[in-house]
Design a protein around this motif. Structure first.
Motif, PDB file in Angstrom:
ATOM      1  N   SER A 177      42.262  43.144  48.278  1.00 38.40           N
ATOM      2  CA  SER A 177      40.919  42.796  47.824  1.00 38.40           C
ATOM      3  C   SER A 177      39.943  42.620  48.976  1.00 38.40           C
ATOM      4  CB  SER A 177      40.937  41.498  47.003  1.00 38.40           C
ATOM      5  OG  SER A 177      41.598  41.703  45.778  1.00 38.40           O
ATOM      6  N   THR A 178      38.748  43.120  48.744  1.00 41.11           N
ATOM      7  CA  THR A 178      37.619  42.834  49.622  1.00 41.11           C
ATOM      8  C   THR A 178      36.731  41.865  48.858  1.00 41.11           C
ATOM      9  OG1 THR A 178      37.714  45.022  50.634  1.00 41.11           O
ATOM     10  CG2 THR A 178      35.639  43.792  50.861  1.00 41.11           C
ATOM     11  N   LEU A 179      36.509  40.707  49.437  1.00 39.26           N
ATOM     12  CA  LEU A 179      35.673  39.678  48.817  1.00 39.26           C
ATOM     13  C   LEU A 179      34.406  39.519  49.644  1.00 39.26           C
ATOM     14  CD1 LEU A 179      38.477  37.015  48.280  1.00 39.26           C
ATOM     15  CD2 LEU A 179      37.565  38.572  46.573  1.00 39.26           C
ATOM     16  N   ILE A 180      33.273  39.475  48.972  1.00 43.49           N
ATOM     17  CA  ILE A 180      32.014  39.154  49.623  1.00 43.49           C
ATOM     18  C   ILE A 180      31.634  37.760  49.141  1.00 43.49           C
ATOM     19  CG2 ILE A 180      29.602  39.809  50.020  1.00 43.49           C
ATOM     20  CD1 ILE A 180      31.704  41.890  51.002  1.00 43.49           C
ATOM     21  N   HIS A 218      29.612  33.004  42.180  1.00 41.08           N
ATOM     22  CA  HIS A 218      28.146  33.039  42.232  1.00 41.08           C
ATOM     23  C   HIS A 218      27.629  33.511  40.873  1.00 41.08           C
ATOM     24  CE1 HIS A 218      24.144  34.516  43.372  1.00 41.08           C
ATOM     25  NE2 HIS A 218      24.234  33.654  44.385  1.00 41.08           N
ATOM     26  N   SER A 219      26.434  33.109  40.506  1.00 43.95           N
ATOM     27  CA  SER A 219      25.863  33.503  39.211  1.00 43.95           C
ATOM     28  C   SER A 219      25.722  35.027  39.077  1.00 43.95           C
ATOM     29  CB  SER A 219      24.511  32.829  38.990  1.00 43.95           C
ATOM     30  OG  SER A 219      23.604  33.225  40.007  1.00 43.95           O
ATOM     31  N   GLN A 220      25.602  35.736  40.205  1.00 43.76           N
ATOM     32  CA  GLN A 220      25.470  37.200  40.176  1.00 43.76           C
ATOM     33  C   GLN A 220      26.803  37.908  40.493  1.00 43.76           C
ATOM     34  OE1 GLN A 220      22.536  38.732  39.228  1.00 43.76           O
ATOM     35  NE2 GLN A 220      22.014  36.620  38.733  1.00 43.76           N
ATOM     36  N   TYR A 221      27.916  37.213  40.330  1.00 40.92           N
ATOM     37  CA  TYR A 221      29.243  37.764  40.621  1.00 40.92           C
ATOM     38  C   TYR A 221      29.492  39.080  39.905  1.00 40.92           C
ATOM     39  CZ  TYR A 221      34.307  38.316  40.484  1.00 40.92           C
ATOM     40  OH  TYR A 221      35.583  38.812  40.572  1.00 40.92           O
ATOM     41  N   GLN A 222      30.186  39.976  40.617  1.00 38.60           N
ATOM     42  CA  GLN A 222      30.664  41.220  40.019  1.00 38.60           C
ATOM     43  C   GLN A 222      32.070  41.519  40.520  1.00 38.60           C
ATOM     44  OE1 GLN A 222      27.692  44.254  40.952  1.00 38.60           O
ATOM     45  NE2 GLN A 222      26.951  44.049  38.852  1.00 38.60           N
ATOM     46  N   ASN A 223      32.909  41.973  39.599  1.00 41.73           N
ATOM     47  CA  ASN A 223      34.240  42.476  39.923  1.00 41.73           C
ATOM     48  C   ASN A 223      34.149  43.990  39.763  1.00 41.73           C
ATOM     49  OD1 ASN A 223      37.278  41.501  40.119  1.00 41.73           O
ATOM     50  ND2 ASN A 223      37.236  43.281  38.776  1.00 41.73           N
ATOM     51  N   ILE A 224      34.408  44.717  40.843  1.00 38.79           N
ATOM     52  CA  ILE A 224      34.272  46.175  40.831  1.00 38.79           C
ATOM     53  C   ILE A 224      35.634  46.773  41.131  1.00 38.79           C
ATOM     54  CG2 ILE A 224      33.098  48.157  41.858  1.00 38.79           C
ATOM     55  CD1 ILE A 224      30.938  46.080  42.826  1.00 38.79           C
ATOM     56  N   GLN A 225      36.137  47.574  40.187  1.00 41.93           N
ATOM     57  CA  GLN A 225      37.468  48.131  40.405  1.00 41.93           C
ATOM     58  C   GLN A 225      37.561  49.569  39.924  1.00 41.93           C
ATOM     59  OE1 GLN A 225      39.317  44.879  38.150  1.00 41.93           O
ATOM     60  NE2 GLN A 225      40.228  46.435  36.827  1.00 41.93           N
ATOM     61  N   ASP A 226      38.468  50.307  40.570  1.00 44.68           N
ATOM     62  CA  ASP A 226      38.732  51.702  40.230  1.00 44.68           C
ATOM     63  C   ASP A 226      39.917  51.723  39.281  1.00 44.68           C
ATOM     64  OD1 ASP A 226      38.958  54.435  40.115  1.00 44.68           O
ATOM     65  OD2 ASP A 226      39.337  54.718  42.255  1.00 44.68           O
ATOM     66  N   GLY A 227      39.632  51.845  37.990  1.00 48.93           N
ATOM     67  CA  GLY A 227      40.672  51.816  36.972  1.00 48.93           C
ATOM     68  C   GLY A 227      40.752  50.456  36.292  1.00 48.93           C
ATOM     69  N   PHE A 228      41.162  50.491  35.045  1.00 48.77           N
ATOM     70  CA  PHE A 228      41.323  49.267  34.249  1.00 48.77           C
ATOM     71  C   PHE A 228      42.584  49.469  33.422  1.00 48.77           C
ATOM     72  CE2 PHE A 228      40.063  46.678  30.397  1.00 48.77           C
ATOM     73  CZ  PHE A 228      40.178  45.447  31.011  1.00 48.77           C
ATOM     74  N   PHE A 229      43.700  48.995  33.949  1.00 49.40           N
ATOM     75  CA  PHE A 229      45.019  49.232  33.391  1.00 49.40           C
ATOM     76  C   PHE A 229      45.241  50.747  33.327  1.00 49.40           C
ATOM     77  CE2 PHE A 229      43.850  44.929  32.142  1.00 49.40           C
ATOM     78  CZ  PHE A 229      44.911  44.234  32.689  1.00 49.40           C
ATOM     79  N   LYS A 230      45.367  51.341  32.148  1.00 45.04           N
ATOM     80  CA  LYS A 230      45.648  52.785  32.075  1.00 45.04           C
ATOM     81  C   LYS A 230      44.377  53.632  31.995  1.00 45.04           C
ATOM     82  CE  LYS A 230      50.127  51.954  30.126  1.00 45.04           C
ATOM     83  NZ  LYS A 230      51.329  52.571  30.379  1.00 45.04           N
ATOM     84  N   ILE A 234      36.332  43.299  45.104  1.00 42.66           N
ATOM     85  CA  ILE A 234      36.697  44.703  44.941  1.00 42.66           C
ATOM     86  C   ILE A 234      38.209  44.794  45.155  1.00 42.66           C
ATOM     87  CG2 ILE A 234      36.295  47.084  45.685  1.00 42.66           C
ATOM     88  CD1 ILE A 234      33.624  46.047  46.910  1.00 42.66           C
ATOM     89  N   PRO A 235      38.977  44.691  44.055  1.00 42.91           N
ATOM     90  CA  PRO A 235      40.430  44.741  44.196  1.00 42.91           C
ATOM     91  C   PRO A 235      40.977  46.171  44.051  1.00 42.91           C
ATOM     92  CG  PRO A 235      39.883  44.107  41.966  1.00 42.91           C
ATOM     93  CD  PRO A 235      38.574  44.319  42.712  1.00 42.91           C
ATOM     94  N   VAL A 236      41.989  46.467  44.836  1.00 47.82           N
ATOM     95  CA  VAL A 236      42.793  47.669  44.644  1.00 47.82           C
ATOM     96  C   VAL A 236      44.156  47.135  44.226  1.00 47.82           C
ATOM     97  CG1 VAL A 236      43.820  49.696  45.722  1.00 47.82           C
ATOM     98  CG2 VAL A 236      41.498  48.981  46.360  1.00 47.82           C
ATOM     99  N   VAL A 237      44.581  47.478  43.020  1.00 48.03           N
ATOM    100  CA  VAL A 237      45.778  46.881  42.441  1.00 48.03           C
ATOM    101  C   VAL A 237      46.954  47.851  42.533  1.00 48.03           C
ATOM    102  CG1 VAL A 237      46.767  45.783  40.386  1.00 48.03           C
ATOM    103  CG2 VAL A 237      44.299  45.637  40.816  1.00 48.03           C
ATOM    104  N   GLU A 238      48.068  47.326  43.005  1.00 43.88           N
ATOM    105  CA  GLU A 238      49.295  48.110  43.121  1.00 43.88           C
ATOM    106  C   GLU A 238      50.380  47.411  42.307  1.00 43.88           C
ATOM    107  OE1 GLU A 238      52.240  48.033  46.752  1.00 43.88           O
ATOM    108  OE2 GLU A 238      50.565  49.404  47.189  1.00 43.88           O
ATOM    109  N   VAL A 239      51.016  48.161  41.400  1.00 43.48           N
ATOM    110  CA  VAL A 239      52.142  47.622  40.645  1.00 43.48           C
ATOM    111  C   VAL A 239      53.357  47.713  41.559  1.00 43.48           C
ATOM    112  CG1 VAL A 239      53.604  47.876  38.596  1.00 43.48           C
ATOM    113  CG2 VAL A 239      51.142  48.346  38.442  1.00 43.48           C
TER     114      VAL A 239
END
Length: 124
Positions: free
Chosen positions: A95-98, A28-40, A112-117
């Motif tokens: 991920s939670t996708l709206i 969507h034109s108003q897309y947002q990716n919201i995450q807790d942390g960005f790599f390190k 809204i992704p929660v990433v696990e290595v």
């Protein structure tokens, strides 16, 4: 439901293959990716559509094929909340996708992704 899943699958494929053109059509034109942390880096990071496409295009994000497991899909009219687990060789995304449906077309508006290595990657 079929069209909603097709939009999600296109979103995942666009990231997996670094296909910015496919994502452009799926987000969507108003897309947002919201995450807790960005790599390190710690903290909440909010990436609007243009920045997200840039991160995928320059291969900071994406590039590994992931499987999709649907945990839940809740739809109310033209809005859907979808919980998925996306798993690659290296990472697992909870991920939670709206998604929103406008003019008969589903688009991803929030991720809204929660990433696990994965453990095998941590130990190498």
């Amino acid at each position: 439901m079929k069209e909603l899943k097709q939009a999600i699958e296109a979103f995942v494929k666009g990231g997996d293959t670094n296909n910015v053109e496919l994502l452009e059509k799926t987000l969507h034109s108003q897309y947002q990716n919201i995450q807790d942390g960005f790599f390190k880096e710690e903290g909440i990071f909010i990436f609007p559509k243009a920045k997200y496409l840039e991160l995928v295009g320059n291969k900071t994000f994406g590039g590994s094929v992931r499987t999709i497991h649907y945990e839940s899909i809740e739809q109310s009219g033209s809005i859907a909340s979808v919980k998925v687990i996306l798993e690659s060789q290296y990472l697992k995304f909870y991920s939670t996708l709206i998604c929103v449906c406008q003019q008969g077309s589903w688009k991803v508006i929030v991720n809204i992704p929660v990433v696990e290595v994965k453990a095998s990657v941590k130990s190498s």
